[in-house]
Design an enzyme around this catalytic site. Structure first.
Site, PDB file in Angstrom:
ATOM      1  CG  ASP A   1      -7.111   5.311   5.524  1.00 25.92           C
ATOM      2  OD1 ASP A   1      -6.106   5.090   6.069  1.00 25.92           O
ATOM      3  OD2 ASP A   1      -6.948   4.429   4.370  1.00 25.92           O
TER       4      ASP A   1
ATOM      5  CG  ASP B   1      -6.247   4.943  -1.011  1.00 21.70           C
ATOM      6  OD1 ASP B   1      -7.507   4.743  -1.877  1.00 21.70           O
ATOM      7  OD2 ASP B   1      -6.028   5.730   0.044  1.00 21.70           O
TER       8      ASP B   1
ATOM      9  CG  ASP C   1      -1.652   1.444   1.252  1.00 23.50           C
ATOM     10  OD1 ASP C   1      -2.246   2.675   0.878  1.00 23.50           O
ATOM     11  OD2 ASP C   1      -2.160   1.530   2.905  1.00 23.50           O
TER      12      ASP C   1
ATOM     13  N   GLY D   1      -9.839   6.230  -5.356  1.00 25.56           N
ATOM     14  CA  GLY D   1      -8.225   5.564  -5.262  1.00 25.56           C
ATOM     15  C   GLY D   1      -8.461   4.036  -4.890  1.00 25.56           C
TER      16      GLY D   1
ATOM     17  CB  THR E   1      -1.917  11.784   4.437  1.00 25.00           C
ATOM     18  OG1 THR E   1      -0.392  11.050   4.806  1.00 25.00           O
ATOM     19  CG2 THR E   1      -1.009  13.236   4.249  1.00 25.00           C
TER      20      THR E   1
END
Length: 269
Positions: free
Chosen positions: A135, A115, A6, A113, A138
């Protein structure tokens, strides 16, 4: 062994899944992280990957395939070359055309995305639906999967660390601090006040957003959290939230299986 990777804006996470018969183990036998650095060359990434595999005593020859989800496109080519140098393998990336089994009901599904796709695939396979996936990296991303296993959309918010960084950078007297859960909601000094605002503020956002999403869905959802900050924030939440550190890696494992099955079917056709 299947190596799942990831690539996020802050960290690159590696996880290895050993084969158990015809399938892979449920959880990764090892996980490792290092900092995402877009300026690194393929040789530098190759050295980092090899060192981590040696640290966790993973023989290179045991790795059969590599599945990657990346939200940092500018390093994909260098990282793929690094994988080729270390493992002699062609890395598979999650992207448009990947067989995920996920019905994405977004205005532009290709913009979702990789992810978030991986996390949603894992959640559909492992948790009761509907579900809300937080999640905490960042950015704090929130994904919504309904009872029919359709990806309905979500939210993107500034991450906890970004908020603290902005607070310290844009004020004269507030310091840069570590992210820790304070012992009380009411802080009694500057650092504890900042930590409380960051951790309990984020926790309250998760609780509140979950309630609003459930109201919009007209259904009660399973709440799932992943990401590097989940274990700090979730204990401060009032709602029950399942923490799965390797949710995205599990999703990559599932997508790899679907890809392989699709290729086998195409070969027989």
């Amino acid at each position: 062994m299947l190596l799942t990777i990831d690539i996020s804006n802050s960290l690159i996470t590696l996880g290895g899944y050993r084969r158990t018969g015809e399938d892979f183990e449920d959880t990764p036998s090892f996980m490792a992280r290092f900092v995402t650095e877009p300026s690194r060359t393929d040789d530098q990434y190759a050295v980092q990957i090899r060192q981590l595999l040696e640290l966790y005593e993973v023989p290179v020859k045991k790795i059969q395939d590599v599945m990657i989800a990346s939200v940092v496109p500018e390093i994909n080519a260098a990282f793929a070359r690094a994988i080729q140098k270390v493992l002699g393998k062609h890395a598979l990336f999650v992207g448009p055309g990947s067989k995920t089994g996920l019905n994405i009901r977004m205005d532009t599904p290709s913009q979702l995305g990789a992810d978030l796709v991986a996390g949603a695939v894992a959640a559909v396979e492992s948790y009761p639906l509907p579900c809300i996936i937080f999640d905490l990296g960042t950015a704090t991303t929130i994904s919504v999967v309904d009872r029919q296993a359709q990806f309905r959309g979500g939210m993107i918010c500034p991450g906890l660390a970004l908020n603290l960084q902005a607070l310290a950078s844009k004020t004269a007297l507030l310091p840069h601090i570590s992210i820790e859960k304070p012992s009380a909601v009411i802080g009694t000094n500057t650092i504890h006040c900042m930590q409380s605002g960051a951790v309990y503020g984020t926790a309250a956002m998760l609780d509140g957003v979950a309630a609003r999403i459930e109201q919009e869905l007209g259904d009660t959802a399973t709440l799932i959290a992943t990401g590097s900050l989940a274990e700090i924030v979730v204990p401060a939440c009032q709602r029950r939230i399942h923490v799965c550190e390797h949710l995205l890696l599990n999703g990559l494992k599932s997508i790899y299986r679907k890809q392989k099955t699709a290729r086998q079917r195409e070969g027989k056709a």
